[in-house]
Scaffold this motif. Structure first.
Motif, PDB file in Angstrom:
ATOM      1  N   GLU A  14       0.823  -1.214   0.000  1.00 13.15           N
ATOM      2  CA  GLU A  14       0.000   0.000   0.000  1.00 13.15           C
ATOM      3  C   GLU A  14       0.859   1.266   0.000  1.00 13.15           C
ATOM      4  OE1 GLU A  14      -3.161   0.257  -0.432  1.00 13.15           O
ATOM      5  OE2 GLU A  14      -3.607  -1.892  -0.354  1.00 13.15           O
ATOM      6  N   LEU A  15       2.010   1.200   0.646  1.00 10.25           N
ATOM      7  CA  LEU A  15       2.869   2.383   0.742  1.00 10.25           C
ATOM      8  C   LEU A  15       3.656   2.616  -0.543  1.00 10.25           C
ATOM      9  CD1 LEU A  15       4.258   1.821   4.362  1.00 10.25           C
ATOM     10  CD2 LEU A  15       2.731   3.672   3.650  1.00 10.25           C
ATOM     11  N   THR A  16       3.997   1.516  -1.229  1.00  4.64           N
ATOM     12  CA  THR A  16       4.790   1.638  -2.450  1.00  4.64           C
ATOM     13  C   THR A  16       3.995   2.410  -3.503  1.00  4.64           C
ATOM     14  OG1 THR A  16       5.806  -0.498  -1.980  1.00  4.64           O
ATOM     15  CG2 THR A  16       6.057   0.335  -4.216  1.00  4.64           C
ATOM     16  N   GLY A  17       4.669   3.347  -4.130  1.00  3.63           N
ATOM     17  CA  GLY A  17       3.988   4.080  -5.200  1.00  3.63           C
ATOM     18  C   GLY A  17       3.405   5.399  -4.737  1.00  3.63           C
ATOM     19  N   LEU A  18       3.383   5.648  -3.411  1.00  2.00           N
ATOM     20  CA  LEU A  18       3.031   6.996  -2.962  1.00  2.00           C
ATOM     21  C   LEU A  18       4.141   7.910  -3.483  1.00  2.00           C
ATOM     22  CD1 LEU A  18       1.955   6.336   0.745  1.00  2.00           C
ATOM     23  CD2 LEU A  18       0.471   6.904  -1.179  1.00  2.00           C
ATOM     24  N   PRO A  19       3.834   9.212  -3.669  1.00  2.00           N
ATOM     25  CA  PRO A  19       4.853  10.089  -4.254  1.00  2.00           C
ATOM     26  C   PRO A  19       6.182  10.004  -3.512  1.00  2.00           C
ATOM     27  CG  PRO A  19       2.779  11.252  -4.002  1.00  2.00           C
ATOM     28  CD  PRO A  19       2.604   9.927  -3.330  1.00  2.00           C
ATOM     29  N   GLY A  20       7.229   9.702  -4.235  1.00  2.00           N
ATOM     30  CA  GLY A  20       8.566   9.648  -3.645  1.00  2.00           C
ATOM     31  C   GLY A  20       8.857   8.376  -2.872  1.00  2.00           C
ATOM     32  N   ILE A  21       7.937   7.445  -2.852  1.00  2.00           N
ATOM     33  CA  ILE A  21       8.136   6.219  -2.078  1.00  2.00           C
ATOM     34  C   ILE A  21       8.331   5.026  -3.016  1.00  2.00           C
ATOM     35  CG2 ILE A  21       7.221   4.717  -0.266  1.00  2.00           C
ATOM     36  CD1 ILE A  21       7.530   7.493   0.783  1.00  2.00           C
ATOM     37  N   GLY A  22       9.565   4.554  -3.066  1.00  2.00           N
ATOM     38  CA  GLY A  22       9.857   3.334  -3.806  1.00  2.00           C
ATOM     39  C   GLY A  22       9.731   2.144  -2.884  1.00  2.00           C
ATOM     40  N   SER A  25      11.920   2.453   0.429  1.00  2.00           N
ATOM     41  CA  SER A  25      11.358   3.389   1.407  1.00  2.00           C
ATOM     42  C   SER A  25      10.100   2.818   2.017  1.00  2.00           C
ATOM     43  CB  SER A  25      11.019   4.730   0.741  1.00  2.00           C
ATOM     44  OG  SER A  25      12.153   5.263   0.142  1.00  2.00           O
ATOM     45  N   ALA A  26       9.303   2.139   1.211  1.00  2.00           N
ATOM     46  CA  ALA A  26       8.059   1.550   1.704  1.00  2.00           C
ATOM     47  C   ALA A  26       8.369   0.531   2.801  1.00  2.00           C
ATOM     48  CB  ALA A  26       7.284   0.908   0.565  1.00  2.00           C
ATOM     49  N   GLN A  27       9.409  -0.261   2.580  1.00  2.00           N
ATOM     50  CA  GLN A  27       9.795  -1.243   3.597  1.00  2.00           C
ATOM     51  C   GLN A  27      10.208  -0.546   4.882  1.00  2.00           C
ATOM     52  OE1 GLN A  27      12.605  -4.309   2.532  1.00  2.00           O
ATOM     53  NE2 GLN A  27      11.782  -4.420   0.440  1.00  2.00           N
ATOM     54  N   ARG A  28      11.032   0.511   4.717  1.00  2.00           N
ATOM     55  CA  ARG A  28      11.524   1.227   5.884  1.00  2.00           C
ATOM     56  C   ARG A  28      10.351   1.826   6.666  1.00  2.00           C
ATOM     57  NH1 ARG A  28      14.459   5.806   4.359  1.00  2.00           N
ATOM     58  NH2 ARG A  28      14.983   4.560   2.564  1.00  2.00           N
ATOM     59  N   LEU A  29       9.399   2.455   5.933  1.00  2.00           N
ATOM     60  CA  LEU A  29       8.234   3.053   6.572  1.00  2.00           C
ATOM     61  C   LEU A  29       7.387   2.003   7.279  1.00  2.00           C
ATOM     62  CD1 LEU A  29       6.885   5.682   4.024  1.00  2.00           C
ATOM     63  CD2 LEU A  29       7.523   6.094   6.396  1.00  2.00           C
ATOM     64  N   ALA A  30       7.198   0.883   6.622  1.00  2.00           N
ATOM     65  CA  ALA A  30       6.361  -0.181   7.185  1.00  2.00           C
ATOM     66  C   ALA A  30       6.936  -0.644   8.531  1.00  2.00           C
ATOM     67  CB  ALA A  30       6.263  -1.347   6.208  1.00  2.00           C
ATOM     68  N   PHE A  31       8.240  -0.879   8.567  1.00  2.00           N
ATOM     69  CA  PHE A  31       8.841  -1.326   9.825  1.00  2.00           C
ATOM     70  C   PHE A  31       8.800  -0.232  10.885  1.00  2.00           C
ATOM     71  CE2 PHE A  31      10.758  -4.489   6.955  1.00  2.00           C
ATOM     72  CZ  PHE A  31      10.230  -5.615   7.583  1.00  2.00           C
ATOM     73  N   HIS A  32       8.948   1.010  10.433  1.00  2.00           N
ATOM     74  CA  HIS A  32       8.849   2.136  11.369  1.00  2.00           C
ATOM     75  C   HIS A  32       7.452   2.171  11.996  1.00  2.00           C
ATOM     76  CE1 HIS A  32       9.727   6.127  13.011  1.00  2.00           C
ATOM     77  NE2 HIS A  32       8.489   6.440  12.668  1.00  2.00           N
ATOM     78  N   LEU A  33       6.433   2.025  11.156  1.00  2.00           N
ATOM     79  CA  LEU A  33       5.048   2.063  11.648  1.00  2.00           C
ATOM     80  C   LEU A  33       4.778   0.940  12.634  1.00  2.00           C
ATOM     81  CD1 LEU A  33       3.280   2.883   8.258  1.00  2.00           C
ATOM     82  CD2 LEU A  33       3.230   4.317  10.302  1.00  2.00           C
ATOM     83  N   ILE A  34       5.292  -0.258  12.311  1.00  2.00           N
ATOM     84  CA  ILE A  34       5.072  -1.417  13.187  1.00  2.00           C
ATOM     85  C   ILE A  34       5.684  -1.175  14.570  1.00  2.00           C
ATOM     86  CG2 ILE A  34       5.677  -3.871  13.519  1.00  2.00           C
ATOM     87  CD1 ILE A  34       3.510  -3.301  11.406  1.00  2.00           C
ATOM     88  N   ASN A  35       6.798  -0.443  14.584  1.00  2.00           N
ATOM     89  CA  ASN A  35       7.479  -0.194  15.860  1.00  2.00           C
ATOM     90  C   ASN A  35       6.939   1.010  16.615  1.00  2.00           C
ATOM     91  OD1 ASN A  35       9.302  -2.370  15.863  1.00  2.00           O
ATOM     92  ND2 ASN A  35      10.500  -1.337  14.278  1.00  2.00           N
ATOM     93  N   MET A  36       5.997   1.729  16.008  1.00  2.00           N
ATOM     94  CA  MET A  36       5.419   2.889  16.679  1.00  2.00           C
ATOM     95  C   MET A  36       4.407   2.448  17.727  1.00  2.00           C
ATOM     96  SD  MET A  36       4.921   5.623  13.558  1.00  2.00           S
ATOM     97  CE  MET A  36       3.306   6.175  14.033  1.00  2.00           C
TER      98      MET A  36
END
Ligand code: ZN
Length: 198
Positions: A14-22, A25-36
């Motif tokens: 779902e995160l992949t393909g947002l502007p500027g998110i390859g 980055s999507a993987q990095r964001l996903a893991f960041h969100l899980i740890n929040m």
């Protein structure tokens, strides 16, 4: 075999393909969100859904707003006979930040780009022409100085010329290809003051 859990894969997808998110980055964001913390994640999720549900186009200028008519269009002290055409709501915000522009806006939500298959009907151009049936003295074209922005400016000026309404283009003090929102206020004002008739 799945490298991560199916849930994480879904999130990355779902995160992949947002502007500027390859995908990285999507993987990095996903893991960041899980740890929040749970509460923070819920606030973020609600903010996204809330914004989507409550933000709409202004019925006059098509910027994004919480009301039917945005604060700029609703302000009787603004000069409703001068319309500045911008590509997006961020450009509008950049000009509003200068506090020196007294007219109103029209937000196209894009620019004509034959390469990307974006034509005149894909941006809020019909809506602009409709507004010009009212009492308008000047249309200031403030699209970006990118190829798409210039193409759009030329197209609009050709469209408006026959109506006899004055059409101007902001000066080219704005760096080529520069997004308006990244340009400082002084440069923006200089571009506005130095606008030339098309
Ligand atoms: Zn508006």
């Amino acid at each position: 075999m799945e490298l991560y859990s199916g849930h994480i894969n879904k999130l990355i997808e779902e995160l992949t393909g947002l502007p500027g998110i390859g995908s990285k980055s999507a993987q990095r964001l996903a893991f960041h969100l899980i740890n929040m913390p749970q509460a923070k994640v819920e606030r973020l999720a609600h903010a996204i859904v809330d914004a989507k549900e409550n933000v709409r186009y202004c019925q006059e200028c098509y910027t994004l707003t919480d009301q039917d008519i945005c604060p700029v269009c609703a302000n009787v002290n603004r000069d409703h006979g001068t319309i500045m055409v911008v590509e997006n709501a961020r450009d509008l915000a950049a000009y509003e930040k200068t506090g020196k522009y007294g007219g109103v806006y029209h937000v196209l939500h894009g620019a004509i780009s034959p390469m990307l298959g974006i034509g005149p009907n894909d941006i809020k151009l019909k809506e602009l022409m409709h507004r010009l049936e009212g009492d308008v003295g000047e249309v200031i074209i403030a699209t970006n100085s990118s190829l798409e922005g210039e193409t759009t400016a030329m197209y609009i000026s050709k469209l408006i010329k026959p109506t006899g309404i004055k059409v101007t283009r902001i000066a080219s003090g704005v760096p080529v290809g520069g997004d308006l929102e990244y340009i400082d206020e002084v440069t923006l004002l200089r571009a506005l003051e130095g606008r030339v008739e098309l």
